[in-house]
Design a protein around this motif. Sequence first.
Motif, PDB file in Angstrom:
ATOM      1  N   LYS A 156       0.859  -1.184   0.000  1.00 27.56           N
ATOM      2  CA  LYS A 156       0.000   0.000   0.000  1.00 27.56           C
ATOM      3  C   LYS A 156       0.897   1.236   0.000  1.00 27.56           C
ATOM      4  CE  LYS A 156      -3.857   2.195   2.428  1.00 27.56           C
ATOM      5  NZ  LYS A 156      -4.776   2.123   3.603  1.00 27.56           N
ATOM      6  N   ILE A 157       0.771   2.039  -1.046  1.00 25.07           N
ATOM      7  CA  ILE A 157       1.611   3.227  -1.217  1.00 25.07           C
ATOM      8  C   ILE A 157       0.770   4.472  -0.964  1.00 25.07           C
ATOM      9  CG2 ILE A 157       3.204   4.428  -2.748  1.00 25.07           C
ATOM     10  CD1 ILE A 157       4.032   1.570  -2.125  1.00 25.07           C
ATOM     11  N   LYS A 158       1.296   5.415  -0.191  1.00 25.98           N
ATOM     12  CA  LYS A 158       0.613   6.684   0.030  1.00 25.98           C
ATOM     13  C   LYS A 158       1.639   7.774   0.299  1.00 25.98           C
ATOM     14  CE  LYS A 158      -0.361   5.679   4.919  1.00 25.98           C
ATOM     15  NZ  LYS A 158      -1.438   5.603   5.950  1.00 25.98           N
ATOM     16  N   GLY A 159       1.221   9.010   0.174  1.00 27.03           N
ATOM     17  CA  GLY A 159       2.140  10.129   0.356  1.00 27.03           C
ATOM     18  C   GLY A 159       1.431  11.404   0.759  1.00 27.03           C
ATOM     19  N   ASP A 160       2.219  12.329   1.250  1.00 29.16           N
ATOM     20  CA  ASP A 160       1.709  13.625   1.701  1.00 29.16           C
ATOM     21  C   ASP A 160       2.752  14.680   1.344  1.00 29.16           C
ATOM     22  OD1 ASP A 160       0.379  15.685   2.867  1.00 29.16           O
ATOM     23  OD2 ASP A 160       0.786  15.096   4.933  1.00 29.16           O
ATOM     24  N   TYR A 161       2.328  15.722   0.623  1.00 23.41           N
ATOM     25  CA  TYR A 161       3.254  16.754   0.165  1.00 23.41           C
ATOM     26  C   TYR A 161       2.658  18.125   0.482  1.00 23.41           C
ATOM     27  CZ  TYR A 161       4.419  12.723  -2.742  1.00 23.41           C
ATOM     28  OH  TYR A 161       4.726  11.463  -3.183  1.00 23.41           O
ATOM     29  N   PHE A 162       3.510  19.052   0.869  1.00 27.84           N
ATOM     30  CA  PHE A 162       3.028  20.423   1.019  1.00 27.84           C
ATOM     31  C   PHE A 162       4.192  21.401   0.832  1.00 27.84           C
ATOM     32  CE2 PHE A 162       4.122  19.383   5.461  1.00 27.84           C
ATOM     33  CZ  PHE A 162       4.818  20.515   5.871  1.00 27.84           C
ATOM     34  N   LEU A 163       3.849  22.567   0.339  1.00 26.06           N
ATOM     35  CA  LEU A 163       4.782  23.684   0.148  1.00 26.06           C
ATOM     36  C   LEU A 163       4.080  24.927   0.660  1.00 26.06           C
ATOM     37  CD1 LEU A 163       7.467  24.796  -0.976  1.00 26.06           C
ATOM     38  CD2 LEU A 163       6.283  25.162  -3.150  1.00 26.06           C
ATOM     39  N   GLN A 164       4.613  25.503   1.724  1.00 28.83           N
ATOM     40  CA  GLN A 164       3.942  26.617   2.382  1.00 28.83           C
ATOM     41  C   GLN A 164       4.951  27.719   2.697  1.00 28.83           C
ATOM     42  OE1 GLN A 164       2.009  24.709   5.743  1.00 28.83           O
ATOM     43  NE2 GLN A 164       0.233  24.195   4.497  1.00 28.83           N
ATOM     44  N   GLY A 165       4.433  28.907   2.799  1.00 27.23           N
ATOM     45  CA  GLY A 165       5.287  30.049   3.072  1.00 27.23           C
ATOM     46  C   GLY A 165       4.633  31.062   3.979  1.00 27.23           C
ATOM     47  N   LEU A 166       5.443  31.970   4.479  1.00 29.72           N
ATOM     48  CA  LEU A 166       4.953  33.015   5.365  1.00 29.72           C
ATOM     49  C   LEU A 166       5.753  34.279   5.122  1.00 29.72           C
ATOM     50  CD1 LEU A 166       3.100  33.780   7.773  1.00 29.72           C
ATOM     51  CD2 LEU A 166       4.961  33.093   9.288  1.00 29.72           C
ATOM     52  N   GLN A 167       5.042  35.396   4.981  1.00 26.25           N
ATOM     53  CA  GLN A 167       5.694  36.684   4.769  1.00 26.25           C
ATOM     54  C   GLN A 167       5.192  37.666   5.812  1.00 26.25           C
ATOM     55  OE1 GLN A 167       3.886  39.578   3.350  1.00 26.25           O
ATOM     56  NE2 GLN A 167       5.684  40.881   3.628  1.00 26.25           N
ATOM     57  N   THR A 168       6.121  38.377   6.411  1.00 23.92           N
ATOM     58  CA  THR A 168       5.787  39.358   7.438  1.00 23.92           C
ATOM     59  C   THR A 168       6.472  40.679   7.098  1.00 23.92           C
ATOM     60  OG1 THR A 168       5.666  37.616   9.102  1.00 23.92           O
ATOM     61  CG2 THR A 168       5.820  39.873   9.895  1.00 23.92           C
ATOM     62  N   TYR A 169       5.682  41.766   7.084  1.00 23.51           N
ATOM     63  CA  TYR A 169       6.246  43.101   6.849  1.00 23.51           C
ATOM     64  C   TYR A 169       5.950  43.973   8.063  1.00 23.51           C
ATOM     65  CZ  TYR A 169       6.781  47.874   5.287  1.00 23.51           C
ATOM     66  OH  TYR A 169       7.159  49.191   5.194  1.00 23.51           O
ATOM     67  N   ILE A 170       6.973  44.620   8.586  1.00 21.40           N
ATOM     68  CA  ILE A 170       6.840  45.536   9.711  1.00 21.40           C
ATOM     69  C   ILE A 170       7.586  46.816   9.355  1.00 21.40           C
ATOM     70  CG2 ILE A 170       7.344  45.897  12.154  1.00 21.40           C
ATOM     71  CD1 ILE A 170       7.248  42.914  12.558  1.00 21.40           C
ATOM     72  N   SER A 171       6.900  47.946   9.406  1.00 14.38           N
ATOM     73  CA  SER A 171       7.532  49.222   9.065  1.00 14.38           C
ATOM     74  C   SER A 171       8.582  49.600  10.111  1.00 14.38           C
ATOM     75  CB  SER A 171       6.478  50.325   8.946  1.00 14.38           C
ATOM     76  OG  SER A 171       5.833  50.530  10.191  1.00 14.38           O
ATOM     77  N   SER A 172       9.514  50.456   9.719  1.00 18.11           N
ATOM     78  CA  SER A 172      10.622  50.816  10.611  1.00 18.11           C
ATOM     79  C   SER A 172      10.156  51.595  11.841  1.00 18.11           C
ATOM     80  CB  SER A 172      11.660  51.634   9.833  1.00 18.11           C
ATOM     81  OG  SER A 172      11.044  52.800   9.289  1.00 18.11           O
ATOM     82  N   ASN A 173       8.980  52.252  11.741  1.00 16.21           N
ATOM     83  CA  ASN A 173       8.488  53.020  12.891  1.00 16.21           C
ATOM     84  C   ASN A 173       7.376  52.311  13.645  1.00 16.21           C
ATOM     85  OD1 ASN A 173       6.598  53.203  10.879  1.00 16.21           O
ATOM     86  ND2 ASN A 173       6.094  55.347  11.243  1.00 16.21           N
ATOM     87  N   TRP A 174       7.277  50.981  13.463  1.00 21.01           N
ATOM     88  CA  TRP A 174       6.248  50.231  14.187  1.00 21.01           C
ATOM     89  C   TRP A 174       6.456  50.383  15.688  1.00 21.01           C
ATOM     90  CZ3 TRP A 174       1.692  48.420  13.213  1.00 21.01           C
ATOM     91  CH2 TRP A 174       1.116  47.435  14.014  1.00 21.01           C
ATOM     92  N   TYR A 175       5.352  50.671  16.421  1.00 21.41           N
ATOM     93  CA  TYR A 175       5.488  51.081  17.824  1.00 21.41           C
ATOM     94  C   TYR A 175       6.011  49.967  18.718  1.00 21.41           C
ATOM     95  CZ  TYR A 175       1.196  48.596  19.122  1.00 21.41           C
ATOM     96  OH  TYR A 175       0.251  47.650  19.366  1.00 21.41           O
ATOM     97  N   LYS A 176       5.858  48.718  18.315  1.00 22.75           N
ATOM     98  CA  LYS A 176       6.383  47.617  19.108  1.00 22.75           C
ATOM     99  C   LYS A 176       7.715  47.099  18.606  1.00 22.75           C
ATOM    100  CE  LYS A 176       2.095  45.681  20.997  1.00 22.75           C
ATOM    101  NZ  LYS A 176       1.268  44.450  21.085  1.00 22.75           N
ATOM    102  N   GLY A 177       8.213  47.669  17.528  1.00 18.82           N
ATOM    103  CA  GLY A 177       9.457  47.157  16.958  1.00 18.82           C
ATOM    104  C   GLY A 177       9.199  45.919  16.128  1.00 18.82           C
TER     105      GLY A 177
END
Length: 441
Positions: free
Chosen positions: A174-195
């Motif tokens: 019995k052959i089976k498989g699981d594949y995934f390709l995922q990403g994450l992008q985060t942008y924070i401005s230079s004057n963000w109040y929490k850094g």
Amino acid sequence: MRKIFTFLMMAFALYGEAQNTNHERRNIEYLEYQVNKNYSDSLVAYKERLDSLQEALEALDDAGIADGRFYRLFAPLTFYHSPAKKALRLAQRNATDDGLEDEIDNTLLGVYLNRPDLVTNSETKLHSIGGVSNEIIIPIQQDVELVEKALPIEQELLADTAVEVLVTKPNFWKIKGDYFLQGLQTYISSNWYKGGESNYSILGSITMEANYDNQQKIKWDNKLEMKLGFLTSKSDSLHSFKANEDLIRLTSKLGLQATKRWYYTLQLLAYTQFTKGFKSNDYKIYSDFFSPFNLNISFGMDYKVEAWNKKLTGNIHLAPISYNFKYVGRRFFERDNKTWFPTRYGIDKEKHALHEFGPQYTIDLKWAIAENISYQTRMYGFTNLRRYEWEWENTFTFNFNKYISTKLFLYPRFDDSIARDEHHGYFQFKEFMSLGFSYNF
């Protein structure tokens, strides 16, 4: 004189009462006679009608005809018009009248007159709700054509004819498989109040399984897991990108069934990584391909888990004895060309390998929490009775549809063979969450 008159009056009164008693007795006897006579007459009449019906039925049977008009005698009792019309007609019976139909009508009329309380329906009511069939004489016959009898096959011809027999070999894999390709992008401005800091990350994973089960107590399960993820951030001036997830792991188990859910199992577990491992703004190489390489061979028992209508599946491996091998293939060089040996993996200085023996266990489960939510966990533990190594991988998957999903990965770890950290001690922890493409079969 008065006494004589009184006596005569009493005598006449007693005589009259006796005469009345005798008269009432005769009336009762007469009524009993009439009831018995009427009952016997009705039995004779019904017997004659049933005999006539039986004769008519036998005549139809002799002719090979099945008559359906008897349904009125066996269906829920209904008041039909034909018995009353025939009883009230003035004309004589025609020669063309149906004798069987008359007998059925006469039988129904007798029931109508003697037990009207049993009649619950009427022909008028039947017509109002869909009609009643009055003529059911000959049922519909199917015209079936019979084929000629086939001749037997001659034995000589059968013996001379070449017969090709095709035997299909069962496929126990019995052959089976699981594949995934995922990403994450985060942008924070230079004057963000929490850094904070903008960053990008990507993660790819391939899991393939090839499992053998011959349905005769032999099982061989094989699973290959490959994960590789990269992270980039502006604060790291030394590396354009660095790996944040890196794994090559092979799990192979050969089992012999002992009971319904228990197996004697020989397990092989081997894992390493694809590429070099760095820390932010640090030029040291902390890990590399085959540095380290871990191999664990254990013999024990496997328990097959199936619970909650197979929503929780997996297996639990318990091994009282196992061999653990750890290898670091390369030496790590600092900027000043001084050699840095892999003592952080518990290997003695000036050595590249470590051999250990001790008990080991592995728990691998998958839980279908809901239609689009699943939880997969893997727990591994090994000890040589001087040190203890423990890992617990937890993956929550949320499927938006067949191809889009998000994953939450939580990975605590304990290893007291390394130097103790000031803040975390011997515990280590990794967590990430990603969104992207996934596919399984």
